[in-house]
Design an enzyme around this catalytic site. Structure first.
Site, mmCIF file in Angstrom:
data_model
loop_
_atom_site.group_PDB
_atom_site.id
_atom_site.type_symbol
_atom_site.label_atom_id
_atom_site.label_comp_id
_atom_site.label_asym_id
_atom_site.label_seq_id
_atom_site.Cartn_x
_atom_site.Cartn_y
_atom_site.Cartn_z
ATOM 1 N N GLU A 165 35.446 20.006 9.298
ATOM 2 C CA GLU A 165 34.460 20.077 8.218
ATOM 3 C C GLU A 165 34.666 19.002 7.149
ATOM 4 O O GLU A 165 33.745 18.715 6.384
ATOM 5 C CB GLU A 165 34.486 21.477 7.570
ATOM 6 C CG GLU A 165 33.971 22.552 8.524
ATOM 7 C CD GLU A 165 34.211 23.972 8.037
ATOM 8 O OE1 GLU A 165 33.372 24.840 8.315
ATOM 9 O OE2 GLU A 165 35.253 24.230 7.403
ATOM 10 N N ASP A 220 26.467 29.210 15.201
ATOM 11 C CA ASP A 220 26.364 30.331 16.157
ATOM 12 C C ASP A 220 25.493 31.427 15.545
ATOM 13 O O ASP A 220 25.124 31.352 14.381
ATOM 14 C CB ASP A 220 27.772 30.873 16.481
ATOM 15 C CG ASP A 220 28.497 31.337 15.226
ATOM 16 O OD1 ASP A 220 29.250 30.552 14.655
ATOM 17 O OD2 ASP A 220 28.268 32.483 14.788
HETATM 18 N N1 ADE Z 1 31.682 30.431 10.613
HETATM 19 C C1 ADE Z 1 30.896 29.997 11.616
HETATM 20 N N2 ADE Z 1 30.433 31.021 12.346
HETATM 21 C C2 ADE Z 1 30.947 32.147 11.794
HETATM 22 C C3 ADE Z 1 30.853 33.518 12.107
HETATM 23 N N3 ADE Z 1 30.145 33.939 13.138
HETATM 24 N N4 ADE Z 1 31.523 34.397 11.322
HETATM 25 C C4 ADE Z 1 32.252 33.975 10.283
HETATM 26 N N5 ADE Z 1 32.389 32.682 9.948
HETATM 27 C C5 ADE Z 1 31.733 31.767 10.689
#
Ligand code: ADE
Length: 237
Positions: A12, A198
């Site tokens: 990041e 996601d």
């Molecule tokens: N960062 C990226 N995806 C995430 C998720 N599903 N839960 C928590 N932090 C995240």
């Protein structure tokens, strides 16, 4: 203006570090802090590590040690709504803890006693500037909304639905609200900028490794555009 920029993981902050000049590095409480110019803007970039405590203590270091005037949290997040797809961008309207729970004593989820707010409000000028920067990088794929943070990688439908019901947030991650909380207590304006990696459900474990790097890079690109736009705005005023 002196911008403090926090990302949790190497992926990041890598692109940000590559684009810095006149860099002085220092370690504070285990975290590497890089002070210099990012695209010509005075900035300190720090990789805080994952989770709320790591994030809060780095935000406080940026305030106390470096005297930053604005805070930005950049990184990736899981989507909590159908119209936010992988690669899309989120700018925080405000940020809330989804795992701070003293509802037993009549408080709302996320409410930290004594704060006067349940969700920490982002700075409106920074929100609008971040939105413009995001639209410049990925037109038509940015939303402004609430971000929910907790010490949990969210990867099942039940948990996801509970966070949505409790917080009305549009994405979830693990640091933003802690940085927002710290910024709020220091009177430092902040914004959180996240790219979706996601869907925070049963597909998250599959999606995440594939899209983590792509989403993180996109977010770093927007952060650099944001830094330049903020500089222009603060110079004008
Ligand atoms: N960062 C990226 N995806 C995430 C998720 N599903 N839960 C928590 N932090 C995240």
């Amino acid at each position: 203006m002196k911008l403090g920029i926090i990302g949790a993981m190497d992926v990041e902050v890598a692109l940000l570090k590559e684009n810095m000049t006149n860099v002085t590095a220092a370690k504070h409480a285990w975290s590497d802090c890089f002070e210099g110019q990012l695209c010509g803007v005075d900035a300190v970039v720090v990789q805080c590590g994952v989770g709320k405590v790591n994030a809060a203590l780095c935000a406080q270091i940026l305030c106390n040690v470096y005297g930053v005037t604005h805070l930005v949290n950049t990184g990736i997040a899981g989507s909590l709504c159908a119209d936010l797809d992988i690669g899309d961008l989120v700018v925080s309207r405000d940020a809330i803890y989804h795992d701070f729970d003293i509802t037993y004593w009549g408080r709302a989820i996320g409410e930290v006693p004594g704060m006067g707010v349940t969700a920490f409000p982002a700075d409106e000028m920074m929100v609008q500037t971040a939105f413009a920067a995001a639209e410049g990088v990925n037109p038509g794929h940015t939303r402004i909304g609430r971000i929910a943070s907790g010490d949990q990688f969210v990867c099942n439908k039940e948990k996801k639905e509970k966070i949505i019901a409790d917080t009305k947030a549009i994405c979830t991650e693990m640091e933003g609200a802690a940085i927002a909380h710290t910024a709020y207590r220091n009177g430092v304006p902040f914004v959180i900028l996240r790219a979706i990696s996601d869907k925070a459900d049963d597909s998250a474990e599959m999606d995440y490794p594939t899209f983590e790097a792509i989403a993180a890079k996109r977010c770093a690109q927007v952060t650099m555009a944001l830094a330049q736009k903020l500089q222009e705005k603060t110079e004008r005023n």
